[in-house]
Design a protein around this motif. Structure first.
Motif, PDB file in Angstrom:
ATOM      1  N   VAL A  27       0.864  -1.177   0.000  1.00  0.00           N
ATOM      2  CA  VAL A  27       0.000   0.000   0.000  1.00  0.00           C
ATOM      3  C   VAL A  27       0.902   1.229   0.000  1.00  0.00           C
ATOM      4  CG1 VAL A  27      -1.777   1.247   1.291  1.00  0.00           C
ATOM      5  CG2 VAL A  27      -1.753  -1.261   1.295  1.00  0.00           C
ATOM      6  N   TYR A  28       0.567   2.216  -0.836  1.00  0.00           N
ATOM      7  CA  TYR A  28       1.423   3.399  -0.999  1.00  0.00           C
ATOM      8  C   TYR A  28       0.636   4.690  -0.858  1.00  0.00           C
ATOM      9  CZ  TYR A  28       4.663  -0.015  -2.854  1.00  0.00           C
ATOM     10  OH  TYR A  28       5.474  -1.100  -2.986  1.00  0.00           O
ATOM     11  N   ARG A  29       1.362   5.739  -0.500  1.00  0.00           N
ATOM     12  CA  ARG A  29       0.846   7.097  -0.522  1.00  0.00           C
ATOM     13  C   ARG A  29       1.773   7.909  -1.419  1.00  0.00           C
ATOM     14  NH1 ARG A  29      -2.666   4.554   1.257  1.00  0.00           N
ATOM     15  NH2 ARG A  29      -3.866   4.911   3.154  1.00  0.00           N
ATOM     16  N   GLU A  30       1.198   8.789  -2.217  1.00  0.00           N
ATOM     17  CA  GLU A  30       1.985   9.651  -3.097  1.00  0.00           C
ATOM     18  C   GLU A  30       2.425  10.888  -2.331  1.00  0.00           C
ATOM     19  OE1 GLU A  30       1.633  12.242  -7.197  1.00  0.00           O
ATOM     20  OE2 GLU A  30      -0.107  11.134  -6.474  1.00  0.00           O
ATOM     21  N   LEU A  31       3.713  11.205  -2.386  1.00  0.00           N
ATOM     22  CA  LEU A  31       4.249  12.405  -1.734  1.00  0.00           C
ATOM     23  C   LEU A  31       4.144  13.565  -2.725  1.00  0.00           C
ATOM     24  CD1 LEU A  31       7.364  10.782  -0.046  1.00  0.00           C
ATOM     25  CD2 LEU A  31       5.080  11.150   0.916  1.00  0.00           C
ATOM     26  N   VAL A  32       3.577  14.671  -2.265  1.00  0.00           N
ATOM     27  CA  VAL A  32       3.295  15.804  -3.137  1.00  0.00           C
ATOM     28  C   VAL A  32       4.039  17.038  -2.648  1.00  0.00           C
ATOM     29  CG1 VAL A  32       1.483  17.275  -4.088  1.00  0.00           C
ATOM     30  CG2 VAL A  32       1.006  14.853  -3.636  1.00  0.00           C
ATOM     31  N   LEU A  36      10.655  15.518  -1.785  1.00  0.00           N
ATOM     32  CA  LEU A  36      10.376  14.128  -2.176  1.00  0.00           C
ATOM     33  C   LEU A  36       9.180  14.033  -3.124  1.00  0.00           C
ATOM     34  CD1 LEU A  36      10.928  12.531   1.349  1.00  0.00           C
ATOM     35  CD2 LEU A  36      12.581  12.799  -0.518  1.00  0.00           C
ATOM     36  N   ASP A  37       8.850  15.152  -3.758  1.00  0.00           N
ATOM     37  CA  ASP A  37       7.709  15.224  -4.666  1.00  0.00           C
ATOM     38  C   ASP A  37       7.722  14.106  -5.703  1.00  0.00           C
ATOM     39  OD1 ASP A  37       5.392  16.484  -5.840  1.00  0.00           O
ATOM     40  OD2 ASP A  37       6.705  17.173  -7.447  1.00  0.00           O
ATOM     41  N   GLY A  38       6.601  13.419  -5.813  1.00  0.00           N
ATOM     42  CA  GLY A  38       6.452  12.385  -6.829  1.00  0.00           C
ATOM     43  C   GLY A  38       6.820  10.985  -6.374  1.00  0.00           C
ATOM     44  N   LEU A  39       7.500  10.859  -5.244  1.00  0.00           N
ATOM     45  CA  LEU A  39       7.849   9.524  -4.757  1.00  0.00           C
ATOM     46  C   LEU A  39       6.633   8.873  -4.100  1.00  0.00           C
ATOM     47  CD1 LEU A  39      11.346  10.115  -3.113  1.00  0.00           C
ATOM     48  CD2 LEU A  39      10.838   9.181  -5.368  1.00  0.00           C
ATOM     49  N   LEU A  40       6.685   7.570  -3.988  1.00  0.00           N
ATOM     50  CA  LEU A  40       5.651   6.812  -3.288  1.00  0.00           C
ATOM     51  C   LEU A  40       6.205   6.349  -1.955  1.00  0.00           C
ATOM     52  CD1 LEU A  40       4.414   4.582  -6.237  1.00  0.00           C
ATOM     53  CD2 LEU A  40       3.339   6.664  -5.352  1.00  0.00           C
ATOM     54  N   LEU A  41       5.399   6.429  -0.918  1.00  0.00           N
ATOM     55  CA  LEU A  41       5.789   5.965   0.410  1.00  0.00           C
ATOM     56  C   LEU A  41       5.052   4.664   0.703  1.00  0.00           C
ATOM     57  CD1 LEU A  41       7.254   6.469   3.124  1.00  0.00           C
ATOM     58  CD2 LEU A  41       5.178   7.688   3.856  1.00  0.00           C
ATOM     59  N   ASP A  42       5.789   3.615   1.027  1.00  0.00           N
ATOM     60  CA  ASP A  42       5.194   2.323   1.358  1.00  0.00           C
ATOM     61  C   ASP A  42       4.645   2.393   2.780  1.00  0.00           C
ATOM     62  OD1 ASP A  42       4.530  -0.324   1.879  1.00  0.00           O
ATOM     63  OD2 ASP A  42       6.385  -1.133   1.040  1.00  0.00           O
ATOM     64  N   VAL A  43       3.320   2.303   2.912  1.00  0.00           N
ATOM     65  CA  VAL A  43       2.668   2.372   4.217  1.00  0.00           C
ATOM     66  C   VAL A  43       2.009   1.035   4.573  1.00  0.00           C
ATOM     67  CG1 VAL A  43       2.357   4.871   4.137  1.00  0.00           C
ATOM     68  CG2 VAL A  43       0.559   3.375   3.228  1.00  0.00           C
ATOM     69  N   THR A  44       2.462  -0.018   3.956  1.00  0.00           N
ATOM     70  CA  THR A  44       1.920  -1.348   4.216  1.00  0.00           C
ATOM     71  C   THR A  44       2.002  -1.662   5.710  1.00  0.00           C
ATOM     72  OG1 THR A  44       2.668  -2.043   2.031  1.00  0.00           O
ATOM     73  CG2 THR A  44       2.110  -3.787   3.604  1.00  0.00           C
ATOM     74  N   TRP A  82      -0.107  12.644   0.163  1.00  0.00           N
ATOM     75  CA  TRP A  82       0.424  13.310   1.349  1.00  0.00           C
ATOM     76  C   TRP A  82       1.159  14.562   0.926  1.00  0.00           C
ATOM     77  CZ3 TRP A  82       2.671   9.583   5.532  1.00  0.00           C
ATOM     78  CH2 TRP A  82       1.644   8.758   6.000  1.00  0.00           C
ATOM     79  N   ASP A  83       0.762  15.680   1.500  1.00  0.00           N
ATOM     80  CA  ASP A  83       1.350  16.964   1.161  1.00  0.00           C
ATOM     81  C   ASP A  83       2.548  17.280   2.051  1.00  0.00           C
ATOM     82  OD1 ASP A  83      -0.482  17.736  -0.903  1.00  0.00           O
ATOM     83  OD2 ASP A  83      -1.974  18.117   0.645  1.00  0.00           O
ATOM     84  N   TRP A  84       3.519  17.952   1.445  1.00  0.00           N
ATOM     85  CA  TRP A  84       4.696  18.414   2.161  1.00  0.00           C
ATOM     86  C   TRP A  84       4.284  19.505   3.127  1.00  0.00           C
ATOM     87  CZ3 TRP A  84       7.771  23.072   0.906  1.00  0.00           C
ATOM     88  CH2 TRP A  84       8.988  23.117   1.604  1.00  0.00           C
ATOM     89  N   GLN A  85       4.769  19.415   4.366  1.00  0.00           N
ATOM     90  CA  GLN A  85       4.426  20.386   5.397  1.00  0.00           C
ATOM     91  C   GLN A  85       5.647  21.164   5.884  1.00  0.00           C
ATOM     92  OE1 GLN A  85       2.603  17.585   8.111  1.00  0.00           O
ATOM     93  NE2 GLN A  85       0.645  17.736   7.066  1.00  0.00           N
ATOM     94  N   GLY A  86       6.790  20.909   5.290  1.00  0.00           N
ATOM     95  CA  GLY A  86       8.004  21.628   5.652  1.00  0.00           C
ATOM     96  C   GLY A  86       9.136  20.671   5.973  1.00  0.00           C
ATOM     97  N   ASP A  87      10.279  21.258   6.294  1.00  0.00           N
ATOM     98  CA  ASP A  87      11.473  20.474   6.635  1.00  0.00           C
ATOM     99  C   ASP A  87      11.851  20.729   8.094  1.00  0.00           C
ATOM    100  OD1 ASP A  87      11.733  19.528   4.013  1.00  0.00           O
ATOM    101  OD2 ASP A  87      12.974  21.217   3.417  1.00  0.00           O
TER     102      ASP A  87
END
Length: 89
Positions: A27-32, A36-44, A82-87
């Motif tokens: 299961v993945y979430r798209e990072l926006v 890390l824009d465009g990567l997928l995060l594995d949330v399995t 998932w939206d970027w919220q800062g660093d």
């Protein structure tokens, strides 16, 4: 799995991995936006609570360079993205 998703790179995959894309059954979430824009995060296997919290992901390309983290959280109207919220350091 949709063809566009299959061509995407998964966060944490080695740069020399011949197949850095998503794996069946995961299961993945798209990072926006952000570093890390465009990567997928594995949330399995993540719990609903953990998914709601988002994640601080290691990255060398954020505002703080090596050792820094990019903060991402679920988009209220579209929790698959998932939206970027800062660093943060």
């Amino acid at each position: 799995m949709d063809e566009l998703l299959r061509r995407r790179r998964v966060y944490g995959a080695d740069h020399d991995d011949p197949d850095p894309g998503p794996r069946p059954g995961h299961v993945y979430r798209e990072l926006v936006a952000g570093p890390l824009d465009g990567l997928l995060l594995d949330v399995t296997g993540w719990t609903d609570r953990r998914l709601a919290e988002g994640a601080a992901l290691d990255t060398e390309i954020g505002s703080y360079g090596p050792g820094g983290h990019a903060l991402y959280g679920p988009r209220p109207a579209d929790p698959e993205r998932w939206d970027w919220q800062g660093d943060t350091p």
